[in-house]
Design a protein around this motif. Sequence first.
Motif, PDB file in Angstrom:
ATOM      1  N   ARG A  27     -37.789   5.011 -42.584  1.00  0.00           N
ATOM      2  CA  ARG A  27     -38.123   4.433 -41.165  1.00  0.00           C
ATOM      3  C   ARG A  27     -38.571   3.288 -40.975  1.00  0.00           C
ATOM      4  N   GLY A  31     -34.615   2.910 -41.204  1.00  0.00           N
ATOM      5  CA  GLY A  31     -34.126   4.054 -40.616  1.00  0.00           C
ATOM      6  C   GLY A  31     -33.969   4.723 -40.529  1.00  0.00           C
ATOM      7  N   SER A  41     -34.823   1.474 -36.953  1.00  0.00           N
ATOM      8  CA  SER A  41     -35.736   2.014 -37.900  1.00  0.00           C
ATOM      9  C   SER A  41     -36.820   0.421 -36.148  1.00  0.00           C
ATOM     10  N   ARG A 188     -32.344   6.813 -30.980  1.00  0.00           N
ATOM     11  CA  ARG A 188     -31.810   6.076 -32.264  1.00  0.00           C
ATOM     12  C   ARG A 188     -30.586   5.878 -32.205  1.00  0.00           C
TER      13      ARG A 188
END
Length: 441
Positions: A27, A31, A41, A188
Amino acid sequence: MGLWARLGAVLFGDTASAGDPNGWLIRAVNGGKTHAGTAVSEHNAMMLPVVYACINRIANPIARFPIKIMRPKAGGGVEEVTDHPLSRRLGARPNDLMSSRTLRKTVQGHALTWGNGYVEIERNGRGQAVNLWPLLPWNTNPVRQADRFFYRTRIDGTQFEIPHDDVLHVMDVSQDGYIGRSPVFLAREALGMALALEQFGAKFFANDMKSGGFLMHPGKLSANAQGNLAKPKGERAGKDQRTDAGALLDRQGGLDNAHRVKVLEEGMKFIQTTIPPEDAQFLSTREFQIAEIARMYDVPLILLQSHEKSTSWGTGIEQLMIGFVRQTIDPWVGAWEQEMNWKLFTEEERRQGYFVKFNMNALLRGDSASRSKFYREMFSVGGMSPNQILTLEDFDPIGPMGDHHFVPTNYSTIENAIANVGRTVSAPPNPDAPQNREETP
């Protein structure tokens, strides 16, 4: 677990695979890949304009609100504390290197990306808070070991352990109550798709606004044709230049070659294989992702300069702003106030009722006509004094006389009204009662 493994766990936390997409290393670096093929990220999420705008919309008011230390007055009400070491610094300069706005916006931005905002409290010899310093969320984490609870952080390569009471911890959603969940990590996939759309649009324009495809040749491409397609006319092929047929897309595409005429050799035809952006509703998909991220941060679309959706929070922008402050800003202000009220003050100061107050009236008071009507009604029933009204409008008070509360003279309580009726209504005459009038000669 061996000795070195146990020591590492104590110093750096639990171990994790370097390839774990949920691990801190992946991350922090890029990410990890999302299903859209992009890396997301906490570091690169703000490259999306909508994420940057959402963080600004929430962090700016919190950084702007006047903030003061207050305590109860002996005769009722509250008063500002002016003799505390943080009285002047809290709203102006919480440390020598940054303003109050800078510290609050920085920490609130950390909370909105990493899910946790940390502030170290520096104290004097009497235990009073004198300075506030932000801590980096990727270098700080709460640690609970047996009956100990502290924060472990790393500053300039050196690790420190800070007592729990000396760190303000601002967070939102949490599973264990000790550490917040990162909004960027939770969303995400939505962010990854938004980043993919950004990259897709950029590559589309870099490729002369043409969709992908391949070249069909009726036979075998000759070496001469390969050389002609592999480089623009008049350009010699050096040692580092590719001369294979696949290089023609690189040599003839891109912004540098956007307005040059392309010539297909030996009867080749271009066959389009991908869906054009207009057919794939590219712009609509981008707008939908903006709405998804706005929903993630609970920010109205109109505050992000997006007019695709209409709001149902009233008929005007002022009502929308009031709803935004109450639904989105106020919970974060509550998180700040609760942490500050418990950790900024000593036990004696808490016994005296010291507390921190964010003044949000500036964003909640509505338009001038509504404020005027509200103040008039509150003044007429004695609920507000002239000085209280002037203070809410950021005007100077008019002196001690402005602290009085007024009521109309024709208003009275029910008890007083009954008593006045008993005194004013005459009883019927009694003929047996003695007459007290004097006789005239």
